[in-house]
Design a protein around this motif. Structure first.
Motif, PDB file in Angstrom:
ATOM      1  N   ASN A  26      -9.276 -76.812  -0.688  1.00 27.50           N
ATOM      2  CA  ASN A  26      -8.252 -77.817  -0.935  1.00 27.50           C
ATOM      3  C   ASN A  26      -8.878 -78.849  -1.863  1.00 27.50           C
ATOM      4  N   LEU A  27      -8.233 -79.163  -2.990  1.00 27.91           N
ATOM      5  CA  LEU A  27      -8.849 -80.040  -3.983  1.00 27.91           C
ATOM      6  C   LEU A  27      -9.182 -81.421  -3.438  1.00 27.91           C
ATOM      7  N   ARG A  28      -8.313 -81.964  -2.583  1.00 31.23           N
ATOM      8  CA  ARG A  28      -8.586 -83.289  -2.025  1.00 31.23           C
ATOM      9  C   ARG A  28      -9.911 -83.282  -1.261  1.00 31.23           C
ATOM     10  N   GLU A  29     -10.133 -82.199  -0.493  1.00 31.28           N
ATOM     11  CA  GLU A  29     -11.381 -82.078   0.270  1.00 31.28           C
ATOM     12  C   GLU A  29     -12.562 -81.849  -0.663  1.00 31.28           C
ATOM     13  N   LEU A  30     -12.375 -81.033  -1.690  1.00 31.76           N
ATOM     14  CA  LEU A  30     -13.459 -80.706  -2.614  1.00 31.76           C
ATOM     15  C   LEU A  30     -13.868 -81.917  -3.446  1.00 31.76           C
ATOM     16  N   LEU A  31     -12.882 -82.656  -3.958  1.00 33.19           N
ATOM     17  CA  LEU A  31     -13.180 -83.805  -4.817  1.00 33.19           C
ATOM     18  C   LEU A  31     -13.744 -84.979  -4.018  1.00 33.19           C
ATOM     19  N   ALA A  32     -13.248 -85.165  -2.806  1.00 30.76           N
ATOM     20  CA  ALA A  32     -13.736 -86.231  -1.915  1.00 30.76           C
ATOM     21  C   ALA A  32     -13.771 -87.586  -2.623  1.00 30.76           C
ATOM     22  N   GLY A  33     -12.701 -87.866  -3.388  1.00 28.00           N
ATOM     23  CA  GLY A  33     -12.590 -89.166  -4.037  1.00 28.00           C
ATOM     24  C   GLY A  33     -13.385 -89.316  -5.317  1.00 28.00           C
ATOM     25  N   LYS A  34     -13.981 -88.234  -5.829  1.00 28.92           N
ATOM     26  CA  LYS A  34     -14.773 -88.293  -7.058  1.00 28.92           C
ATOM     27  C   LYS A  34     -14.175 -87.368  -8.117  1.00 28.92           C
ATOM     28  N   ASP A  35     -14.305 -87.764  -9.383  1.00 27.61           N
ATOM     29  CA  ASP A  35     -13.877 -86.900 -10.481  1.00 27.61           C
ATOM     30  C   ASP A  35     -14.745 -85.653 -10.524  1.00 27.61           C
ATOM     31  N   MET A  36     -14.146 -84.545 -10.923  1.00 28.46           N
ATOM     32  CA  MET A  36     -14.918 -83.319 -11.161  1.00 28.46           C
ATOM     33  C   MET A  36     -15.173 -83.204 -12.662  1.00 28.46           C
ATOM     34  N   VAL A  37     -16.432 -83.118 -13.053  1.00 35.57           N
ATOM     35  CA  VAL A  37     -16.799 -82.971 -14.458  1.00 35.57           C
ATOM     36  C   VAL A  37     -17.706 -81.753 -14.588  1.00 35.57           C
ATOM     37  N   GLN A  38     -17.244 -80.735 -15.279  1.00 34.99           N
ATOM     38  CA  GLN A  38     -18.026 -79.519 -15.496  1.00 34.99           C
ATOM     39  C   GLN A  38     -18.208 -79.301 -16.985  1.00 34.99           C
ATOM     40  N   GLU A  39     -19.458 -79.268 -17.432  1.00 34.77           N
ATOM     41  CA  GLU A  39     -19.751 -79.018 -18.841  1.00 34.77           C
ATOM     42  C   GLU A  39     -19.568 -77.539 -19.152  1.00 34.77           C
ATOM     43  N   ASN A  88      -7.962 -88.003  -7.893  1.00 33.28           N
ATOM     44  CA  ASN A  88      -6.737 -88.027  -7.071  1.00 33.28           C
ATOM     45  C   ASN A  88      -5.896 -86.754  -7.222  1.00 33.28           C
ATOM     46  N   SER A  89      -6.453 -85.727  -7.820  1.00 32.95           N
ATOM     47  CA  SER A  89      -5.704 -84.487  -8.046  1.00 32.95           C
ATOM     48  C   SER A  89      -5.486 -83.737  -6.737  1.00 32.95           C
ATOM     49  N   LYS A  90      -4.347 -83.057  -6.649  1.00 33.21           N
ATOM     50  CA  LYS A  90      -3.996 -82.257  -5.470  1.00 33.21           C
ATOM     51  C   LYS A  90      -3.779 -80.806  -5.889  1.00 33.21           C
ATOM     52  N   GLY A  91      -4.164 -79.893  -5.000  1.00 29.84           N
ATOM     53  CA  GLY A  91      -3.959 -78.482  -5.279  1.00 29.84           C
ATOM     54  C   GLY A  91      -5.025 -77.645  -4.596  1.00 29.84           C
ATOM     55  N   TYR A  92      -5.352 -76.513  -5.213  1.00 26.97           N
ATOM     56  CA  TYR A  92      -6.315 -75.587  -4.625  1.00 26.97           C
ATOM     57  C   TYR A  92      -7.203 -74.991  -5.710  1.00 26.97           C
TER      58      TYR A  92
END
Length: 288
Positions: A26-39, A88-92
């Motif tokens: 679940n994206l909310r759980e994965l992000l845990a309030g932080k932006d995801m940045v992948q190079e 703040n993104s939601k999804g999977y």
């Protein structure tokens, strides 16, 4: 020779009864309030990002795709991408290996190959709600671990594949006759052969021979389906692979040329500039 970073499934759930690996977040759980940045990097697995709502930027094989509500991104092994996803993104997010889907029947494998030719899907509200329901069911099956839950996960994933296939076929409703279906099937076979053999084989006749066709027949299919010649598809893939190494590594131009089996580096430079308008070095400096 520096290679493009390849990510494997590290935080993984290996489901009992399968020979492959599968994980869902679940994206909310994965992000845990932080932006995801992948190079910029590659995956050794399938990467399926389902955005209910969110903002950011997603670039797949140097094509920027809109990151908007009710969108789906499907990346197959070997593609390169970079991602910035707001906190703040939601999804999977789903990840699964080749071995995982190889447990399925031939039809399911064919569907996965077909839908993975598209990197981006935008679903209608009703269809997207169905997809979200499937994701929630998969999450619950993993959490509850009731009798035959592994099979239930596979069934729901198959239903997801079918839903994406319907989304794709909605775009080609005028191309569903038997002849067009045959042409699309052979086109996907040709593109897969290119991806697997481009370093060693760049001639049309080799691919036509592998597919038990004449070069005329193969050209007819690519022209009818994409409006391109076989040579254009082959060149496009060579250029894509070159761009991947130019932007994702610090390899010298001659190393990239040799990696792509061009022993004459000056020829490779002329080829790249002819088709892109940039020398390899200028392309790297302008777009990295």
């Amino acid at each position: 020779m520096q290679i493009i970073p390849v990510r494997n499934i590290h935080s993984r759930i290996k489901e009992p009864g399968t020979s492959g690996e599968f994980i869902i977040w679940n994206l909310r759980e994965l992000l845990a309030g932080k932006d995801m940045v992948q190079e910029l990097h590659r995956h050794s697995f399938y990467f399926l990002l389902i955005i209910e709502n969110g903002t950011g930027e997603h670039i797949i094989d140097f094509i920027s795709y809109p990151l908007v509500d009710r969108c789906i991104y499907l990346i197959h092994p070997g593609q390169v991408h970079e991602l910035m996803l707001s906190s703040n993104s939601k999804g999977y997010l789903l990840q699964f290996t080749d071995e995982f889907y190889l447990n399925y029947d031939i039809t399911t494998n064919q569907i996965l190959k077909e839908i993975s030719q598209n990197s981006y899907y935008s679903a209608a509200p009703e269809s997207f709600e169905k997809i979200l329901s499937l994701m929630a069911t998969i999450k619950k099956e993993i959490s509850d671990k009731k009798y035959r839950y592994e099979y239930a996960i596979q069934v729901n994933l198959q239903l997801l594949f079918v839903e994406l296939l319907r989304q794709k076929h909605n775009l080609i409703t005028t191309q569903t006759d038997e002849k067009k279906s045959y042409q699309l099937k052979r086109l996907e076979e040709f593109k897969e052969l290119i991806a697997d053999n481009i370093s060693d084989h760049k001639q049309i006749f080799w691919y036509a021979d592998q597919m038990h066709m004449t070069t005329y027949q193969l050209n007819s299919i690519t022209r009818a389906t994409l409006g391109k010649t076989c040579s254009k598809l082959i060149n496009d893939h060579i250029l894509l692979e070159a761009k991947r190494y130019l932007l994702a590594t610090t390899n010298q131009i001659n190393q990239i040329s040799w990696h792509l089996e061009y022993e004459d580096v000056s020829y490779f430079i002329r080829f790249f500039k002819k088709h892109t308008g940039y020398s390899p070095e200028a392309f790297r400096n302008n777009f990295k």
